[in-house]
Design a protein around this motif. Structure first.
Motif, PDB file in Angstrom:
ATOM      1  N   SER A 229       0.841  -1.201   0.000  1.00 14.63           N
ATOM      2  CA  SER A 229       0.000   0.000   0.000  1.00 14.63           C
ATOM      3  C   SER A 229       0.875   1.249   0.000  1.00 14.63           C
ATOM      4  CB  SER A 229      -1.016  -0.012   1.134  1.00 14.63           C
ATOM      5  OG  SER A 229      -0.355  -0.021   2.354  1.00 14.63           O
ATOM      6  N   GLY A 230       2.035   1.182   0.671  1.00 13.11           N
ATOM      7  CA  GLY A 230       2.936   2.332   0.690  1.00 13.11           C
ATOM      8  C   GLY A 230       3.493   2.642  -0.686  1.00 13.11           C
ATOM      9  N   VAL A 231       3.960   1.611  -1.365  1.00 14.33           N
ATOM     10  CA  VAL A 231       4.621   1.845  -2.655  1.00 14.33           C
ATOM     11  C   VAL A 231       3.607   2.237  -3.736  1.00 14.33           C
ATOM     12  CG1 VAL A 231       4.732  -0.521  -3.620  1.00 14.33           C
ATOM     13  CG2 VAL A 231       6.620   1.067  -4.005  1.00 14.33           C
ATOM     14  N   VAL A 232       2.400   1.709  -3.610  1.00 11.84           N
ATOM     15  CA  VAL A 232       1.357   2.047  -4.581  1.00 11.84           C
ATOM     16  C   VAL A 232       0.968   3.536  -4.425  1.00 11.84           C
ATOM     17  CG1 VAL A 232      -1.123   1.685  -4.916  1.00 11.84           C
ATOM     18  CG2 VAL A 232       0.445  -0.239  -5.033  1.00 11.84           C
ATOM     19  N   ALA A 233       0.881   3.982  -3.190  1.00  9.66           N
ATOM     20  CA  ALA A 233       0.574   5.402  -2.947  1.00  9.66           C
ATOM     21  C   ALA A 233       1.681   6.266  -3.563  1.00  9.66           C
ATOM     22  CB  ALA A 233       0.462   5.659  -1.448  1.00  9.66           C
ATOM     23  N   GLU A 234       2.918   5.800  -3.449  1.00  5.66           N
ATOM     24  CA  GLU A 234       4.054   6.531  -4.018  1.00  5.66           C
ATOM     25  C   GLU A 234       3.949   6.625  -5.562  1.00  5.66           C
ATOM     26  OE1 GLU A 234       7.973   5.230  -2.575  1.00  5.66           O
ATOM     27  OE2 GLU A 234       8.699   5.537  -4.607  1.00  5.66           O
ATOM     28  N   VAL A 235       3.523   5.530  -6.181  1.00  2.00           N
ATOM     29  CA  VAL A 235       3.361   5.528  -7.648  1.00  2.00           C
ATOM     30  C   VAL A 235       2.330   6.580  -8.068  1.00  2.00           C
ATOM     31  CG1 VAL A 235       2.583   4.169  -9.641  1.00  2.00           C
ATOM     32  CG2 VAL A 235       4.009   3.094  -7.888  1.00  2.00           C
ATOM     33  N   PRO A 251      -0.588  -7.479  -9.732  1.00  2.00           N
ATOM     34  CA  PRO A 251       0.295  -7.768  -8.592  1.00  2.00           C
ATOM     35  C   PRO A 251       1.024  -9.101  -8.754  1.00  2.00           C
ATOM     36  CG  PRO A 251      -2.060  -7.744  -7.981  1.00  2.00           C
ATOM     37  CD  PRO A 251      -1.970  -7.883  -9.458  1.00  2.00           C
ATOM     38  N   HIS A 252       2.129  -9.227  -8.025  1.00  2.60           N
ATOM     39  CA  HIS A 252       2.759 -10.538  -7.869  1.00  2.60           C
ATOM     40  C   HIS A 252       1.714 -11.478  -7.279  1.00  2.60           C
ATOM     41  CE1 HIS A 252       5.083 -13.847  -6.600  1.00  2.60           C
ATOM     42  NE2 HIS A 252       5.057 -13.531  -5.313  1.00  2.60           N
ATOM     43  N   GLN A 253       1.656 -12.693  -7.803  1.00  2.00           N
ATOM     44  CA  GLN A 253       0.587 -13.625  -7.432  1.00  2.00           C
ATOM     45  C   GLN A 253       1.048 -14.532  -6.293  1.00  2.00           C
ATOM     46  OE1 GLN A 253      -2.460 -13.626  -9.475  1.00  2.00           O
ATOM     47  NE2 GLN A 253      -1.553 -11.737 -10.286  1.00  2.00           N
ATOM     48  N   ALA A 254       0.862 -14.076  -5.043  1.00  2.00           N
ATOM     49  CA  ALA A 254       1.280 -14.884  -3.901  1.00  2.00           C
ATOM     50  C   ALA A 254       0.074 -15.458  -3.169  1.00  2.00           C
ATOM     51  CB  ALA A 254       2.120 -14.057  -2.936  1.00  2.00           C
ATOM     52  N   GLU A 260      -6.555  -8.961  -2.861  1.00  2.00           N
ATOM     53  CA  GLU A 260      -7.823  -8.306  -2.487  1.00  2.00           C
ATOM     54  C   GLU A 260      -7.569  -7.088  -1.593  1.00  2.00           C
ATOM     55  OE1 GLU A 260     -10.593 -12.331  -2.793  1.00  2.00           O
ATOM     56  OE2 GLU A 260      -9.863 -11.684  -0.826  1.00  2.00           O
ATOM     57  N   ALA A 261      -6.603  -7.243  -0.678  1.00  2.00           N
ATOM     58  CA  ALA A 261      -6.289  -6.123   0.219  1.00  2.00           C
ATOM     59  C   ALA A 261      -5.741  -4.936  -0.582  1.00  2.00           C
ATOM     60  CB  ALA A 261      -5.280  -6.566   1.272  1.00  2.00           C
ATOM     61  N   ALA A 262      -4.881  -5.223  -1.568  1.00  2.00           N
ATOM     62  CA  ALA A 262      -4.296  -4.158  -2.394  1.00  2.00           C
ATOM     63  C   ALA A 262      -5.382  -3.453  -3.199  1.00  2.00           C
ATOM     64  CB  ALA A 262      -3.235  -4.746  -3.319  1.00  2.00           C
ATOM     65  N   ALA A 263      -6.302  -4.235  -3.774  1.00  2.00           N
ATOM     66  CA  ALA A 263      -7.383  -3.658  -4.582  1.00  2.00           C
ATOM     67  C   ALA A 263      -8.284  -2.785  -3.710  1.00  2.00           C
ATOM     68  CB  ALA A 263      -8.186  -4.772  -5.236  1.00  2.00           C
ATOM     69  N   LYS A 264      -8.582  -3.289  -2.518  1.00  2.00           N
ATOM     70  CA  LYS A 264      -9.466  -2.568  -1.600  1.00  2.00           C
ATOM     71  C   LYS A 264      -8.852  -1.217  -1.228  1.00  2.00           C
ATOM     72  CE  LYS A 264     -12.054  -3.256   2.624  1.00  2.00           C
ATOM     73  NZ  LYS A 264     -12.011  -3.934   3.902  1.00  2.00           N
ATOM     74  N   LYS A 265      -7.566  -1.241  -0.924  1.00  2.00           N
ATOM     75  CA  LYS A 265      -6.855  -0.027  -0.537  1.00  2.00           C
ATOM     76  C   LYS A 265      -6.926   1.022  -1.659  1.00  2.00           C
ATOM     77  CE  LYS A 265      -4.037   1.328   2.832  1.00  2.00           C
ATOM     78  NZ  LYS A 265      -4.204   1.101   4.252  1.00  2.00           N
ATOM     79  N   MET A 270     -12.321  -6.084  -7.989  1.00  2.00           N
ATOM     80  CA  MET A 270     -11.462  -7.226  -8.329  1.00  2.00           C
ATOM     81  C   MET A 270     -11.484  -7.540  -9.825  1.00  2.00           C
ATOM     82  SD  MET A 270      -9.504  -8.266  -5.986  1.00  2.00           S
ATOM     83  CE  MET A 270      -8.906  -9.885  -6.463  1.00  2.00           C
ATOM     84  N   ASP A 271     -12.509  -7.064 -10.569  1.00  2.00           N
ATOM     85  CA  ASP A 271     -12.441  -7.357 -12.009  1.00  2.00           C
ATOM     86  C   ASP A 271     -11.432  -6.467 -12.740  1.00  2.00           C
ATOM     87  OD1 ASP A 271     -15.185  -6.461 -11.070  1.00  2.00           O
ATOM     88  OD2 ASP A 271     -14.935  -5.313 -12.934  1.00  2.00           O
ATOM     89  N   LYS A 272     -10.775  -5.555 -12.009  1.00  2.00           N
ATOM     90  CA  LYS A 272      -9.671  -4.803 -12.616  1.00  2.00           C
ATOM     91  C   LYS A 272      -8.319  -5.338 -12.140  1.00  2.00           C
ATOM     92  CE  LYS A 272     -11.071  -0.335 -13.953  1.00  2.00           C
ATOM     93  NZ  LYS A 272     -10.672   1.048 -13.732  1.00  2.00           N
TER      94      LYS A 272
END
Ligand code: ACO
Length: 325
Positions: A229-235, A251-254, A260-265, A270-272
């Motif tokens: 979430s930090g690095v995405v905000a930076e982008v 995202p990297h698929q781990a 889901e957490a990244a998308a929510k933030k 999720m369809d994007k």
């Protein structure tokens, strides 16, 4: 005029053998229900007996090359992002260079574990932007099945094998804005003080054997959500854009829960989000180029789409890239 590194073509390779959660139920004390609920993974691909990281990298690289319309001799350099090389040396990249008849130029491996491909995008972009190369072949290739402890249920259910590749090419038509095609920004980080939450317990200078993955899953999970979430905000800030302008989160698929957490933030549905973790598991540095190749092949990602790419891996390493396809 701004020089940008544009993704000219993608390639992918997945081994034939599918290992399902039902198969794993016969190997360790686990269940399909647990694996799906905690990780979103249903199956993963496993390299055939004797099939190596080089073999997979060559196949993905060849496909990207063919689709780009270029010959090997048109490619100035190759970077293979991997933590599972065939040998301590020479690099996987050197073998790929020979197999694909690439031009005599730089060929090296880059090891940033699951963040490898994001690091690779940044390094390849620097070769192109500085004029040292016009076209680079960038591959993520992994055979994690060789470093997984198949008796450890906490890790063996998560990983898979495969390779993905892109051909990057210099494009001088950029105006220096986010409307340009190509790599728009990259953001790389590492914090080695967290090396012990995810590592391989071997190596040439320690045990002399390649070793197995050891992971404190919960800690890695927490870090992934926090740093992503930090690095995405930076982008977003760096490129002066909002999350509504992003067409695809890649995202990297781990773990589906991290996605889901990244998308929510980001307030994205999720369809994007490009998801392959259900069918590929975590293929480390290969997961992003594999997912990209699949989404392009399916006609979902189209030329001009804005992609936000992000990853976290052992090291810890993490990073993100904004790319207009
Ligand atoms: N089947 C059944 N039960 C299991 C399994 C399994 N395969 N694995 C663990 N369990 C048990 C545990 O023993 C534990 O039992 P307990 O409560 O009795 O002790 C319980 O299930 C819960 O385990 P947790 O580890 O707390 O489960 P969690 O919800 O954290 O999920 C997971 C684990 C999927 C590993 C998650 O933490 C995760 O995805 N972490 C991040 C991994 C990641 O992102 N890696 C990225 C980088 S990878 C790289 O760079 C190589």
């Amino acid at each position: 005029m701004t020089v940008r590194s544009v993704i000219k073509a993608c390639g992918a390779y997945l081994p034939e053998k599918i290992l399902t959660n039902a198969d794993l139920e016969k190997m360790v004390d686990t269940s399909d229900e647990w694996i799906v609920q905690r990780s979103g993974i249903r199956e993963r691909r496993i390299a055939a007996e004797g099939e190596t990281t080089v073999d997979m990298a060559v196949k993905a690289g060849q496909e990207a090359l063919t689709r780009s319309g270029y010959e090997g001799s048109d490619i100035d350099g190759v970077i293979v992002c991997t933590s599972t090389p065939n040998h301590t040396f020479p690099s996987v990249a050197a073998e790929v260079q020979a197999a694909l008849n690439l031009r005599i130029g730089p060929a090296f491996d880059l090891q940033a574990v699951c963040s490898g491909f994001v690091y690779g995008l940044s390094v390849a972009d620097m070769f192109i932007k500085t004029g040292q190369a016009r076209r680079m072949l960038l591959i993520g290739a992994e055979k994690f099945s060789s470093i997984v402890d198949w008796n450890d249920r906490t890790t063996c259910v998560l990983f898979g094998d495969g390779a993905g590749a892109v051909v990057l090419e210099a494009d001088e038509s950029g105006q220096g804005t986010v409307d340009d095609r190509g790599i728009l920004s990259t953001h790389l980080y590492a914090d080695g003080t967290q090396k012990d939450i995810l590592y391989v317990n071997g190596g040439p200078a320690t045990t002399g054997e390649s070793g197995h993955i050891v992971m404190e899953g919960k800690e890695v999970f927490r870090s992934a959500v926090k740093y992503m979430s930090g690095v995405v905000a930076e982008v977003l800030e760096c490129n002066q854009i909002t999350s509504e302008q992003i067409d695809w989160l890649l995202p990297h698929q781990a773990n589906i829960r991290i996605l889901e957490a990244a998308a929510k933030k980001l307030g994205m549905s999720m369809d994007k989000v490009i998801v392959t973790v259900d069918r590929h598991g975590n293929t480390s540095a290969a997961s992003i180029p594999l997912a990209l190749a699949e989404a392009v092949e399916q006609g979902r990602v189209k030329q001009g789409d804005l992609l936000l790419i992000e990853a976290l891996g052992a090291g810890l390493t993490w990073g993100a890239a904004l790319v207009r396809f």
